[in-house]
Design an enzyme around this catalytic site. Structure first.
Site, mmCIF file in Angstrom:
data_model
loop_
_atom_site.group_PDB
_atom_site.id
_atom_site.type_symbol
_atom_site.label_atom_id
_atom_site.label_comp_id
_atom_site.label_asym_id
_atom_site.label_seq_id
_atom_site.Cartn_x
_atom_site.Cartn_y
_atom_site.Cartn_z
ATOM 1 C CE LYS A 23 -1.637 -1.312 3.884
ATOM 2 N NZ LYS A 23 -1.497 -2.806 3.729
ATOM 3 N NE ARG A 36 -4.317 -1.967 10.088
ATOM 4 C CZ ARG A 36 -3.761 -0.746 9.221
ATOM 5 N NH1 ARG A 36 -3.459 0.381 8.500
ATOM 6 N NH2 ARG A 36 -2.445 -1.706 9.413
ATOM 7 N NE ARG A 65 7.441 -2.726 5.935
ATOM 8 C CZ ARG A 65 6.114 -2.248 6.010
ATOM 9 N NH1 ARG A 65 5.772 -1.876 5.664
ATOM 10 N NH2 ARG A 65 6.038 -3.242 7.406
ATOM 11 N NE ARG A 85 5.775 -0.163 9.942
ATOM 12 C CZ ARG A 85 4.757 -0.320 9.748
ATOM 13 N NH1 ARG A 85 4.745 0.370 8.054
ATOM 14 N NH2 ARG A 85 3.940 -1.092 10.134
ATOM 15 N NE ARG A 90 2.090 -4.730 11.109
ATOM 16 C CZ ARG A 90 3.074 -4.804 10.263
ATOM 17 N NH1 ARG A 90 4.309 -4.849 10.944
ATOM 18 N NH2 ARG A 90 2.928 -4.209 9.192
HETATM 19 P P1 AP5 Z 1 5.052 -1.362 1.604
HETATM 20 O O1 AP5 Z 1 4.651 -0.451 0.666
HETATM 21 O O2 AP5 Z 1 5.701 -0.736 3.107
HETATM 22 O O3 AP5 Z 1 3.745 -2.819 2.307
HETATM 23 P P2 AP5 Z 1 2.082 -1.957 3.802
HETATM 24 O O4 AP5 Z 1 0.940 -2.360 2.982
HETATM 25 O O5 AP5 Z 1 2.328 -0.448 2.872
HETATM 26 O O6 AP5 Z 1 2.549 -2.632 4.663
HETATM 27 P P3 AP5 Z 1 2.207 -1.753 6.208
HETATM 28 O O7 AP5 Z 1 2.897 -2.783 6.611
HETATM 29 O O8 AP5 Z 1 2.833 -0.188 6.165
HETATM 30 O O9 AP5 Z 1 1.245 -2.147 6.446
HETATM 31 P P4 AP5 Z 1 -0.225 -2.012 7.849
HETATM 32 O O10 AP5 Z 1 -1.048 -2.034 7.109
HETATM 33 O O11 AP5 Z 1 0.302 -3.260 8.449
HETATM 34 O O12 AP5 Z 1 0.721 -0.252 8.114
HETATM 35 P P5 AP5 Z 1 0.846 0.720 8.398
HETATM 36 O O13 AP5 Z 1 1.641 1.316 8.770
HETATM 37 O O14 AP5 Z 1 -0.478 1.062 7.952
HETATM 38 O O15 AP5 Z 1 5.605 -2.850 1.616
HETATM 39 C C1 AP5 Z 1 6.338 -3.309 2.401
HETATM 40 C C2 AP5 Z 1 7.928 -4.318 1.542
HETATM 41 O O16 AP5 Z 1 7.293 -4.424 0.131
HETATM 42 C C3 AP5 Z 1 8.629 -2.883 0.927
HETATM 43 O O17 AP5 Z 1 9.709 -3.023 1.321
HETATM 44 C C4 AP5 Z 1 8.025 -3.163 -0.307
HETATM 45 O O18 AP5 Z 1 9.686 -2.121 -0.435
HETATM 46 C C5 AP5 Z 1 8.183 -4.619 -0.521
HETATM 47 N N1 AP5 Z 1 6.955 -4.504 -2.037
HETATM 48 C C6 AP5 Z 1 5.691 -3.452 -2.085
HETATM 49 N N2 AP5 Z 1 5.266 -4.078 -3.113
HETATM 50 C C7 AP5 Z 1 5.676 -4.968 -3.662
HETATM 51 C C8 AP5 Z 1 6.199 -5.850 -4.804
HETATM 52 N N3 AP5 Z 1 4.770 -5.536 -5.875
HETATM 53 N N4 AP5 Z 1 6.082 -6.822 -5.047
HETATM 54 C C9 AP5 Z 1 7.544 -6.881 -4.053
HETATM 55 N N5 AP5 Z 1 8.217 -6.586 -3.035
HETATM 56 C C10 AP5 Z 1 6.944 -5.525 -2.774
HETATM 57 O O19 AP5 Z 1 0.032 -0.081 10.466
HETATM 58 C C11 AP5 Z 1 0.570 -0.142 10.732
HETATM 59 C C12 AP5 Z 1 -0.305 0.188 12.416
HETATM 60 O O20 AP5 Z 1 -0.649 1.422 12.770
HETATM 61 C C13 AP5 Z 1 -1.435 -1.130 12.780
HETATM 62 O O21 AP5 Z 1 -0.707 -2.608 12.863
HETATM 63 C C14 AP5 Z 1 -2.016 -0.518 13.895
HETATM 64 O O22 AP5 Z 1 -1.513 -0.690 15.168
HETATM 65 C C15 AP5 Z 1 -1.457 1.027 13.822
HETATM 66 N N6 AP5 Z 1 -2.932 1.822 12.357
HETATM 67 C C16 AP5 Z 1 -3.138 2.286 11.311
HETATM 68 N N7 AP5 Z 1 -3.934 2.165 10.533
HETATM 69 C C17 AP5 Z 1 -4.698 1.760 11.520
HETATM 70 C C18 AP5 Z 1 -5.732 1.565 11.238
HETATM 71 N N8 AP5 Z 1 -7.263 2.333 10.588
HETATM 72 N N9 AP5 Z 1 -7.129 1.255 12.454
HETATM 73 C C19 AP5 Z 1 -6.384 1.148 13.265
HETATM 74 N N10 AP5 Z 1 -5.285 0.890 13.249
HETATM 75 C C20 AP5 Z 1 -4.378 1.191 12.887
#
Ligand code: AP5
Length: 215
Positions: free
Chosen positions: A13, A87, A126, A158, A169
């Site tokens: 994402k 989410r 990552r 992270r 997660r």
């Molecule tokens: P990346 O692009 O970083 O993936 P992502 O989907 O953004 O992953 P996140 O871990 O950031 O998602 P998340 O939803 O768990 O975390 P968030 O910060 O929102 O890609 C991942 C890796 O793969 C990278 O190294 C990239 O280079 C590689 N890659 C990407 N695409 C690729 C491809 N096609 N092929 C190969 N490699 C690839 O949330 C973190 C925490 O915050 C949550 O756990 C929760 O505690 C809290 N939180 C956030 N939002 C909410 C909400 N709305 N409600 C409640 N809690 C929340």
């Protein structure tokens, strides 16, 4: 346009949002980045959120909704690219109410389909800079090892990218977030893209569905 990026942790994402922001000029709103900024700034909300985030749990709806809707309210002219929000169904309902109040329409919700076993390998490689620019040690490395191409800041792993936290997660994604797929499908807004393809191909699929060419 106003677009939501849905999908399991590590599906790409943030990677896709980075490109769409640059190529289409959308305004990237990542709930995870906003919460991490609160934590880094030591706000009360950041301290409360940090305990949930480091355990891989969802931050309670009322905290996340307050953070994201404050960003929308600060400049509600649209062109939002929502990454990681909503989410839960309750968050999606709050977003719909806010959009209605600001006369905004949702254009599409993309789910980046990626199996759990691919996710675990991706997250372990990552690396991210404090401003949220995302890399992968194998699939998308920076030009200089450990240094962000955009701002020269040091890349880090992270805290919530440990294998046990990632499994938690993923379980929460399947239980609480995946119902949003049916939610947006019922509203005729859902598009599925194949998250196992290379990042450039995923991005091409999203751009094609949005009917926009790369700049
Ligand atoms: P990346 O692009 O970083 O993936 P992502 O989907 O953004 O992953 P996140 O871990 O950031 O998602 P998340 O939803 O768990 O975390 P968030 O910060 O929102 O890609 C991942 C890796 O793969 C990278 O190294 C990239 O280079 C590689 N890659 C990407 N695409 C690729 C491809 N096609 N092929 C190969 N490699 C690839 O949330 C973190 C925490 O915050 C949550 O756990 C929760 O505690 C809290 N939180 C956030 N939002 C909410 C909400 N709305 N409600 C409640 N809690 C929340």
């Amino acid at each position: 346009m106003n677009v939501i990026l849905l999908g399991p942790p590590g599906c790409g994402k943030g990677t896709q949002a980075g490109w769409l922001r640059t190529e289409i000029g959308m305004r990237h709103l990542s709930s995870g980045d906003l919460l991490r900024r609160h934590t880094a700034d030591g706000t009360d909300l950041g301290r409360e959120a940090a305990a949930y985030m480091s355990a891989g749990k969802l931050v309670p709806d009322q905290l996340v909704v307050a953070v994201v809707l404050a960003e929308i309210a600060a400049d509600p002219r649209g062109e939002f690219l929502l990454d990681g929000f909503p989410r839960t169904v309750a968050q999606a309902d709050s977003l719909a109410t806010a959009f209605c109040a600001y006369n905004l329409e949702l254009t599409a919700a993309f789910v980046i389909d990626t199996p759990d076993e691919v996710i675990e390998a991706r997250i372990s490689g990552r690396r991210q800079c404090p401003d949220g620019h995302v890399y992968h040690v194998e699939h998308d490395p920076p030009q200089r090892r450990g240094v962000c191409d955009h701002d020269g800041k040091r890349l880090k792993q992270r805290d919530d990218d440990r294998a046990d936290v990632v499994r938690e997660r993923l379980a929460i994604y399947h239980a609480d977030t995946s119902p949003l797929i049916a939610y947006y499908e019922r509203r005729g807004l859902l598009h599925r893209v194949d998250g196992t393809l290379a990042p450039t191909e995923v991005s091409a699929q999203i751009r094609a569905r949005l009917g926009v060419a790369a700049r």
